[in-house]
Design a protein around this motif. Structure first.
Motif, PDB file in Angstrom:
ATOM      1  N   GLU A  88       0.998  -1.043   0.045  1.00 16.59           N
ATOM      2  CA  GLU A  88      -0.213   0.102   0.308  1.00 16.59           C
ATOM      3  C   GLU A  88       0.760   1.326   0.039  1.00 16.59           C
ATOM      4  OE1 GLU A  88      -3.903  -1.466   2.677  1.00 16.59           O
ATOM      5  OE2 GLU A  88      -1.841  -1.257   3.592  1.00 16.59           O
ATOM      6  N   LEU A  89       1.858   1.165   0.872  1.00 11.96           N
ATOM      7  CA  LEU A  89       2.821   2.333   0.919  1.00 11.96           C
ATOM      8  C   LEU A  89       3.479   2.469  -0.216  1.00 11.96           C
ATOM      9  CD1 LEU A  89       2.196   1.834   3.650  1.00 11.96           C
ATOM     10  CD2 LEU A  89       4.363   2.766   4.422  1.00 11.96           C
ATOM     11  N   SER A  90       3.857   1.363  -1.057  1.00 14.24           N
ATOM     12  CA  SER A  90       4.885   1.618  -2.194  1.00 14.24           C
ATOM     13  C   SER A  90       4.082   1.937  -3.312  1.00 14.24           C
ATOM     14  CB  SER A  90       5.240   0.050  -2.628  1.00 14.24           C
ATOM     15  OG  SER A  90       6.225  -0.455  -1.515  1.00 14.24           O
ATOM     16  N   ALA A  91       2.664   1.608  -3.329  1.00 14.16           N
ATOM     17  CA  ALA A  91       2.079   2.238  -4.395  1.00 14.16           C
ATOM     18  C   ALA A  91       1.605   3.895  -4.386  1.00 14.16           C
ATOM     19  CB  ALA A  91       0.436   1.791  -4.370  1.00 14.16           C
ATOM     20  N   VAL A  92       1.957   4.070  -3.396  1.00 13.60           N
ATOM     21  CA  VAL A  92       1.861   5.695  -3.232  1.00 13.60           C
ATOM     22  C   VAL A  92       3.043   6.264  -3.341  1.00 13.60           C
ATOM     23  CG1 VAL A  92       1.450   7.529  -1.398  1.00 13.60           C
ATOM     24  CG2 VAL A  92      -0.169   5.721  -1.402  1.00 13.60           C
ATOM     25  N   TRP A  93       4.130   5.680  -2.795  1.00 15.45           N
ATOM     26  CA  TRP A  93       5.543   6.246  -3.189  1.00 15.45           C
ATOM     27  C   TRP A  93       5.791   6.173  -4.773  1.00 15.45           C
ATOM     28  CZ3 TRP A  93       8.713   8.949  -0.812  1.00 15.45           C
ATOM     29  CH2 TRP A  93      10.082   9.181  -1.509  1.00 15.45           C
ATOM     30  N   ASP A  94       5.310   5.113  -5.506  1.00 10.11           N
ATOM     31  CA  ASP A  94       5.443   5.093  -6.896  1.00 10.11           C
ATOM     32  C   ASP A  94       4.913   6.657  -7.449  1.00 10.11           C
ATOM     33  OD1 ASP A  94       6.664   2.528  -6.957  1.00 10.11           O
ATOM     34  OD2 ASP A  94       4.780   1.641  -7.595  1.00 10.11           O
ATOM     35  N   VAL A  95       3.655   7.094  -6.975  1.00 10.44           N
ATOM     36  CA  VAL A  95       3.178   8.462  -7.454  1.00 10.44           C
ATOM     37  C   VAL A  95       3.982   9.463  -7.115  1.00 10.44           C
ATOM     38  CG1 VAL A  95       1.273   9.946  -7.286  1.00 10.44           C
ATOM     39  CG2 VAL A  95       0.626   7.395  -7.219  1.00 10.44           C
ATOM     40  N   VAL A  96       4.750   9.290  -5.926  1.00 12.28           N
ATOM     41  CA  VAL A  96       5.653  10.225  -5.465  1.00 12.28           C
ATOM     42  C   VAL A  96       6.900  10.421  -6.392  1.00 12.28           C
ATOM     43  CG1 VAL A  96       7.288  11.100  -3.558  1.00 12.28           C
ATOM     44  CG2 VAL A  96       4.908  10.289  -2.937  1.00 12.28           C
ATOM     45  N   GLU A  97       7.343   9.223  -6.614  1.00 17.33           N
ATOM     46  CA  GLU A  97       8.490   9.118  -7.485  1.00 17.33           C
ATOM     47  C   GLU A  97       8.163   9.781  -8.945  1.00 17.33           C
ATOM     48  OE1 GLU A  97       9.814   5.065  -7.998  1.00 17.33           O
ATOM     49  OE2 GLU A  97      11.929   5.835  -7.807  1.00 17.33           O
ATOM     50  N   ALA A  98       7.058   9.480  -9.421  1.00 17.13           N
ATOM     51  CA  ALA A  98       6.667   9.952 -10.838  1.00 17.13           C
ATOM     52  C   ALA A  98       6.579  11.442 -10.594  1.00 17.13           C
ATOM     53  CB  ALA A  98       5.536   8.900 -11.360  1.00 17.13           C
ATOM     54  N   SER A  99       6.298  11.926  -9.650  1.00 18.95           N
ATOM     55  CA  SER A  99       5.806  13.270  -9.781  1.00 18.95           C
ATOM     56  C   SER A  99       6.732  14.421  -9.974  1.00 18.95           C
ATOM     57  CB  SER A  99       5.136  13.520  -8.431  1.00 18.95           C
ATOM     58  OG  SER A  99       6.256  13.759  -7.307  1.00 18.95           O
ATOM     59  N   GLY A 100       7.994  14.071  -9.811  1.00 20.60           N
ATOM     60  CA  GLY A 100       9.034  15.258 -10.000  1.00 20.60           C
ATOM     61  C   GLY A 100       9.819  15.478  -8.567  1.00 20.60           C
ATOM     62  N   LEU A 101       9.127  14.941  -7.401  1.00 24.40           N
ATOM     63  CA  LEU A 101       9.670  15.230  -6.128  1.00 24.40           C
ATOM     64  C   LEU A 101      11.007  14.651  -6.234  1.00 24.40           C
ATOM     65  CD1 LEU A 101       6.238  14.929  -3.875  1.00 24.40           C
ATOM     66  CD2 LEU A 101       8.290  16.800  -3.900  1.00 24.40           C
ATOM     67  N   SER A 102      11.079  13.284  -6.918  1.00 22.43           N
ATOM     68  CA  SER A 102      12.296  12.693  -6.634  1.00 22.43           C
ATOM     69  C   SER A 102      13.240  13.158  -7.502  1.00 22.43           C
ATOM     70  CB  SER A 102      12.145  10.993  -6.926  1.00 22.43           C
ATOM     71  OG  SER A 102      11.909  11.051  -8.080  1.00 22.43           O
ATOM     72  N   THR A 103      13.220  14.289  -8.359  1.00 24.60           N
ATOM     73  CA  THR A 103      14.210  15.169  -9.095  1.00 24.60           C
ATOM     74  C   THR A 103      15.428  15.189  -8.534  1.00 24.60           C
ATOM     75  OG1 THR A 103      12.593  15.805 -10.645  1.00 24.60           O
ATOM     76  CG2 THR A 103      14.561  16.833 -10.813  1.00 24.60           C
ATOM     77  N   GLY A 104      15.335  15.771  -7.372  1.00 24.34           N
ATOM     78  CA  GLY A 104      16.335  16.219  -6.358  1.00 24.34           C
ATOM     79  C   GLY A 104      17.451  15.397  -6.132  1.00 24.34           C
ATOM     80  N   PRO A 105      17.359  14.050  -5.685  1.00 24.21           N
ATOM     81  CA  PRO A 105      16.042  13.538  -4.881  1.00 24.21           C
ATOM     82  C   PRO A 105      16.105  14.186  -3.595  1.00 24.21           C
ATOM     83  CG  PRO A 105      17.946  12.022  -4.728  1.00 24.21           C
ATOM     84  CD  PRO A 105      18.333  13.005  -5.834  1.00 24.21           C
ATOM     85  N   HIS A 106      15.078  14.380  -3.042  1.00 23.38           N
ATOM     86  CA  HIS A 106      14.738  15.001  -1.784  1.00 23.38           C
ATOM     87  C   HIS A 106      14.913  13.987  -0.503  1.00 23.38           C
ATOM     88  CE1 HIS A 106      10.905  13.020  -2.357  1.00 23.38           C
ATOM     89  NE2 HIS A 106      10.466  13.579  -1.237  1.00 23.38           N
TER      90      HIS A 106
END
Length: 137
Positions: A88-106
């Motif tokens: 469940e957590l991983s499915a949400v993290w996939d959205v975060v990762e695809a969003s551009g938030l991981s560009t940093g990565p932060h």
């Protein structure tokens, strides 16, 4: 402006950094938790954590825009997901990762929690971001 650090002696994180360092004098924005409500206050994606995560990221993007920043300048997040299973957590993290938030990565913490503030709410993200020099008045 932002130094993102992955510590060589620690397990390498998949899509985030262990720490983010911002030099003194930089303007920071501390954002309240972005929630999966639309502009009318209605819950988006009832029962669907992935759809709620998409709405949360869209709302977070608007919060950042309002202070003169964007997803690229986020240095830290806490991602809250109502759930007890890693999938469940991983499915949400996939959205975060695809969003551009991981560009940093932060730097980020992903948490499974028992409930959040609104009835039916499954996802919330808090963030700290740099407001870049060129966006300042």
């Amino acid at each position: 402006m932002i130094q993102r650090v992955t510590v060589s002696g620690l397990f390498p994180p998949p899509t985030y950094s262990h720490a983010s360092v911002v030099e003194a004098g930089t303007r920071l924005a501390f954002l309240a938790g972005a929630v999966p409500l639309d502009a009318d206050g209605k819950l988006v994606g009832e029962g669907d954590p992935v759809r709620q995560a998409e709405q949360v990221v869209a709302n977070l993007t608007e919060q950042l825009r309002a202070v003169g920043s964007d997803l690229r300048y986020v240095v830290s997040t806490d991602v809250y997901v109502v759930g007890t299973e890693p999938a469940e957590l991983s499915a949400v993290w996939d959205v975060v990762e695809a969003s551009g938030l991981s560009t940093g990565p932060h730097s980020s913490t992903l948490l499974g929690v028992s409930c959040l503030g609104y009835t039916g709410q499954l996802v919330e993200i808090t963030a700290t971001a740099v407001v870049p020099e060129e966006a300042r008045p």
